[in-house]
Design a protein around this motif. Structure first.
Motif, PDB file in Angstrom:
ATOM      1  N   ARG A  75       0.825  -1.209   0.000  1.00  0.00           N
ATOM      2  CA  ARG A  75       0.000   0.000   0.000  1.00  0.00           C
ATOM      3  C   ARG A  75       0.860   1.259   0.000  1.00  0.00           C
ATOM      4  NH1 ARG A  75      -1.707   3.500   3.874  1.00  0.00           N
ATOM      5  NH2 ARG A  75      -3.721   4.551   3.504  1.00  0.00           N
ATOM      6  N   LYS A  76       1.907   1.257   0.799  1.00  0.00           N
ATOM      7  CA  LYS A  76       2.779   2.432   0.853  1.00  0.00           C
ATOM      8  C   LYS A  76       3.459   2.681  -0.486  1.00  0.00           C
ATOM      9  CE  LYS A  76       3.807   2.165   5.810  1.00  0.00           C
ATOM     10  NZ  LYS A  76       4.871   1.963   6.822  1.00  0.00           N
ATOM     11  N   ILE A  77       3.878   1.598  -1.136  1.00  0.00           N
ATOM     12  CA  ILE A  77       4.589   1.742  -2.409  1.00  0.00           C
ATOM     13  C   ILE A  77       3.639   2.191  -3.512  1.00  0.00           C
ATOM     14  CG2 ILE A  77       5.840   0.471  -4.193  1.00  0.00           C
ATOM     15  CD1 ILE A  77       6.988  -1.268  -1.963  1.00  0.00           C
ATOM     16  N   VAL A  78       2.458   1.583  -3.568  1.00  0.00           N
ATOM     17  CA  VAL A  78       1.534   1.846  -4.677  1.00  0.00           C
ATOM     18  C   VAL A  78       0.759   3.139  -4.483  1.00  0.00           C
ATOM     19  CG1 VAL A  78      -0.494   0.974  -5.896  1.00  0.00           C
ATOM     20  CG2 VAL A  78       1.334  -0.590  -5.244  1.00  0.00           C
ATOM     21  N   ILE A  79       0.341   3.436  -3.244  1.00  0.00           N
ATOM     22  CA  ILE A  79      -0.556   4.568  -3.012  1.00  0.00           C
ATOM     23  C   ILE A  79       0.192   5.817  -2.565  1.00  0.00           C
ATOM     24  CG2 ILE A  79      -2.489   5.392  -1.614  1.00  0.00           C
ATOM     25  CD1 ILE A  79      -3.585   2.604  -1.555  1.00  0.00           C
ATOM     26  N   GLU A  80       1.113   5.664  -1.619  1.00  0.00           N
ATOM     27  CA  GLU A  80       1.740   6.843  -1.054  1.00  0.00           C
ATOM     28  C   GLU A  80       2.753   7.481  -1.997  1.00  0.00           C
ATOM     29  OE1 GLU A  80       3.198   6.173   2.837  1.00  0.00           O
ATOM     30  OE2 GLU A  80       1.274   5.493   3.621  1.00  0.00           O
ATOM     31  N   GLY A  81       3.242   6.724  -2.977  1.00  0.00           N
ATOM     32  CA  GLY A  81       3.964   7.343  -4.074  1.00  0.00           C
ATOM     33  C   GLY A  81       5.453   7.460  -3.943  1.00  0.00           C
ATOM     34  N   SER A  82       5.985   8.522  -4.510  1.00  0.00           N
ATOM     35  CA  SER A  82       7.404   8.622  -4.825  1.00  0.00           C
ATOM     36  C   SER A  82       8.311   8.594  -3.609  1.00  0.00           C
ATOM     37  CB  SER A  82       7.665   9.913  -5.603  1.00  0.00           C
ATOM     38  OG  SER A  82       7.261  11.040  -4.857  1.00  0.00           O
ATOM     39  N   SER A  83       7.838   9.018  -2.447  1.00  0.00           N
ATOM     40  CA  SER A  83       8.713   9.036  -1.272  1.00  0.00           C
ATOM     41  C   SER A  83       9.204   7.642  -0.928  1.00  0.00           C
ATOM     42  CB  SER A  83       7.968   9.631  -0.071  1.00  0.00           C
ATOM     43  OG  SER A  83       6.845   8.831   0.260  1.00  0.00           O
ATOM     44  N   ILE A  95       7.179   0.443 -12.882  1.00  0.00           N
ATOM     45  CA  ILE A  95       7.798  -0.891 -12.877  1.00  0.00           C
ATOM     46  C   ILE A  95       7.900  -1.413 -11.458  1.00  0.00           C
ATOM     47  CG2 ILE A  95       9.912  -2.179 -13.376  1.00  0.00           C
ATOM     48  CD1 ILE A  95      10.370  -0.394 -15.769  1.00  0.00           C
ATOM     49  N   ILE A  96       8.316  -0.551 -10.535  1.00  0.00           N
ATOM     50  CA  ILE A  96       8.446  -0.970  -9.138  1.00  0.00           C
ATOM     51  C   ILE A  96       7.082  -1.325  -8.558  1.00  0.00           C
ATOM     52  CG2 ILE A  96       9.033  -0.179  -6.823  1.00  0.00           C
ATOM     53  CD1 ILE A  96      11.335   1.365  -7.995  1.00  0.00           C
ATOM     54  N   LYS A  97       6.069  -0.528  -8.865  1.00  0.00           N
ATOM     55  CA  LYS A  97       4.717  -0.835  -8.393  1.00  0.00           C
ATOM     56  C   LYS A  97       4.253  -2.187  -8.930  1.00  0.00           C
ATOM     57  CE  LYS A  97       3.039   3.933  -7.972  1.00  0.00           C
ATOM     58  NZ  LYS A  97       2.060   4.918  -8.491  1.00  0.00           N
ATOM     59  N   SER A  98       4.450  -2.395 -10.233  1.00  0.00           N
ATOM     60  CA  SER A  98       3.993  -3.644 -10.855  1.00  0.00           C
ATOM     61  C   SER A  98       4.745  -4.841 -10.303  1.00  0.00           C
ATOM     62  CB  SER A  98       4.176  -3.560 -12.381  1.00  0.00           C
ATOM     63  OG  SER A  98       3.443  -2.493 -12.932  1.00  0.00           O
ATOM     64  N   ALA A  99       6.061  -4.727 -10.153  1.00  0.00           N
ATOM     65  CA  ALA A  99       6.846  -5.840  -9.612  1.00  0.00           C
ATOM     66  C   ALA A  99       6.449  -6.135  -8.169  1.00  0.00           C
ATOM     67  CB  ALA A  99       8.343  -5.512  -9.702  1.00  0.00           C
ATOM     68  N   THR A 100       6.172  -5.102  -7.395  1.00  0.00           N
ATOM     69  CA  THR A 100       5.753  -5.297  -6.003  1.00  0.00           C
ATOM     70  C   THR A 100       4.411  -6.005  -5.940  1.00  0.00           C
ATOM     71  OG1 THR A 100       6.910  -3.258  -5.396  1.00  0.00           O
ATOM     72  CG2 THR A 100       5.351  -4.152  -3.811  1.00  0.00           C
ATOM     73  N   ILE A 101       3.489  -5.617  -6.815  1.00  0.00           N
ATOM     74  CA  ILE A 101       2.177  -6.275  -6.850  1.00  0.00           C
ATOM     75  C   ILE A 101       2.329  -7.748  -7.198  1.00  0.00           C
ATOM     76  CG2 ILE A 101      -0.016  -6.378  -8.095  1.00  0.00           C
ATOM     77  CD1 ILE A 101       0.132  -3.323  -8.349  1.00  0.00           C
ATOM     78  N   MET A 102       3.182  -8.052  -8.171  1.00  0.00           N
ATOM     79  CA  MET A 102       3.397  -9.452  -8.556  1.00  0.00           C
ATOM     80  C   MET A 102       4.037 -10.248  -7.414  1.00  0.00           C
ATOM     81  SD  MET A 102       2.268 -10.145 -11.566  1.00  0.00           S
ATOM     82  CE  MET A 102       0.862  -9.155 -11.087  1.00  0.00           C
ATOM     83  N   VAL A 103       4.993  -9.642  -6.749  1.00  0.00           N
ATOM     84  CA  VAL A 103       5.659 -10.316  -5.631  1.00  0.00           C
ATOM     85  C   VAL A 103       4.665 -10.638  -4.523  1.00  0.00           C
ATOM     86  CG1 VAL A 103       7.311  -9.938  -3.755  1.00  0.00           C
ATOM     87  CG2 VAL A 103       7.964  -9.424  -6.100  1.00  0.00           C
ATOM     88  N   ALA A 104       3.692  -9.760  -4.325  1.00  0.00           N
ATOM     89  CA  ALA A 104       2.701  -9.979  -3.260  1.00  0.00           C
ATOM     90  C   ALA A 104       1.581 -10.913  -3.690  1.00  0.00           C
ATOM     91  CB  ALA A 104       2.114  -8.638  -2.821  1.00  0.00           C
ATOM     92  N   THR A 105       1.359 -11.060  -4.997  1.00  0.00           N
ATOM     93  CA  THR A 105       0.201 -11.806  -5.489  1.00  0.00           C
ATOM     94  C   THR A 105       0.532 -13.242  -5.869  1.00  0.00           C
ATOM     95  OG1 THR A 105      -0.720  -9.740  -6.362  1.00  0.00           O
ATOM     96  CG2 THR A 105      -1.661 -11.792  -7.195  1.00  0.00           C
ATOM     97  N   ILE A 106       1.654 -13.447  -6.533  1.00  0.00           N
ATOM     98  CA  ILE A 106       1.981 -14.759  -7.097  1.00  0.00           C
ATOM     99  C   ILE A 106       1.994 -15.876  -6.055  1.00  0.00           C
ATOM    100  CG2 ILE A 106       3.783 -16.109  -8.229  1.00  0.00           C
ATOM    101  CD1 ILE A 106       2.228 -14.351 -10.110  1.00  0.00           C
ATOM    102  N   PRO A 107       2.596 -15.701  -4.864  1.00  0.00           N
ATOM    103  CA  PRO A 107       2.659 -16.827  -3.914  1.00  0.00           C
ATOM    104  C   PRO A 107       1.297 -17.406  -3.554  1.00  0.00           C
ATOM    105  CG  PRO A 107       4.173 -15.096  -3.237  1.00  0.00           C
ATOM    106  CD  PRO A 107       3.360 -14.537  -4.356  1.00  0.00           C
TER     107      PRO A 107
END
Length: 298
Positions: A234-242, A263-275
């Motif tokens: 949530r912090k990475i995807v919503i809170e943004g650039s900081s 790219i970072i948002k998408s990779a983070t989502i995949m890392v959290a979803t795939i398992p």
């Protein structure tokens, strides 16, 4: 004489065709966002910034995943989420079974009254503020137990397990009692081994709920080292650039950043979803049997 048995009428054929078209369109709308995020996560910064639909990466790059896995917050979130999911699921299943088994017995005094109290909680709750005050008074704030104990037994899930136990043949337990087995021995040695479908089903329900949960962690956990993966995401995807300042982004041969925020948002989502997605195929075969049998007999 013509045989029409097994042949479909024009109306049935039209209905089947409309069903196929609808489900196909629905599947595309459900799968496309996932493929788009997956494609961006494997793309270079130039390809990710390019305009247009992205169903597959034009230029494959693993820099996004390298940057994500180099972030300590991701690993901390993974540890906390795995800890919560494993321990929480085990306790959820154990206590749900321990509660459902006696309620499935006709000889339990006031069984229907106890069941009614539990069903009541499915429709009425104390609300957010009373729950927070309760967690505070119990001394569970900023503790991982605040993420597990409040939802130890899900009423709906417990009712499903209770109904499943009620569908089992009573002769199995009666023969065990004749041999001198007590209720605990009957439950763990006889009932649970033949209840694999419902146990697998509720285990996945609880595991998915724990893996995806983040709001209770946001409320009760202030220590960033105890935050679950959902909060990190949530912090990475919503809170943004900081948050991106904590990533080792690197640079490509042209001197441009190797990864972008997308790219970072998408990779983070995949890392959290795939398992959690990978778990589904192993328990899917138990779903129909477990849920159907557990939901028919009341």
């Amino acid at each position: 004489m013509s045989l029409t048995v097994g042949k479909k009428s024009p109306g049935e054929k039209i209905f089947d065709a409309a069903n196929i078209i609808f489900l196909t369109v629905f599947s595309i709308t459900a799968v496309y966002p996932f493929l788009n995020v997956l494609s961006i996560s494997f793309s270079t910064s130039q390809a990710a910034n390019a305009y247009g639909l992205k169903l597959w990466p034009q230029e494959i790059s693993f820099e996004g995943y390298r940057a994500v896995f180099a972030n300590k917050l991701i690993w901390t979130g993974y540890y906390n989420t795995i800890f919560r999911t494993v321990l929480g699921t085990l306790l959820n299943v154990l206590f749900s079974v321990m509660c459902a088994y006696p309620l499935s017995k006709k000889y339990l005094p006031h069984r229907n009254l106890f069941t009614a109290f539990i069903v009541f909680t499915m429709f009425f709750g104390g609300g957010l503020i009373p729950n927070y005050l309760l967690i505070k008074e119990l001394g569970l704030l900023d503790s991982r137990w605040a993420l597990i104990l409040p939802g130890l037994i899900a009423a709906f899930t417990m009712i499903i397990v209770r109904n499943y136990f009620m569908s089992l043949p009573e002769e199995l337990e009666e023969s065990a009692r004749i041999d001198g087995a007590n209720e605990i021995r009957i439950l763990f040695s006889i009932v649970l081994p033949i209840s694999v479908p419902i146990i697998a089903t509720i285990s996945l329900w609880y595991a998915v709920a724990h893996w995806n949960a983040w709001f209770d962690s946001l409320l009760y956990i202030s220590d960033p080292h105890k935050a679950v993966l959902g909060n990190v995401l949530r912090k990475i995807v919503i809170e943004g650039s900081s948050q991106f300042q904590q990533f080792d982004q690197g640079f490509n041969q042209n001197g441009q950043p190797a990864v972008t925020p997308d790219i970072i948002k998408s990779a983070t989502i995949m890392v959290a979803t795939i398992p959690i997605i990978l778990v589904y195929p192993f328990v899917q075969k138990y779903f129909v049997k477990g849920v159907m049998v557990g939901s028919l007999k009341g």
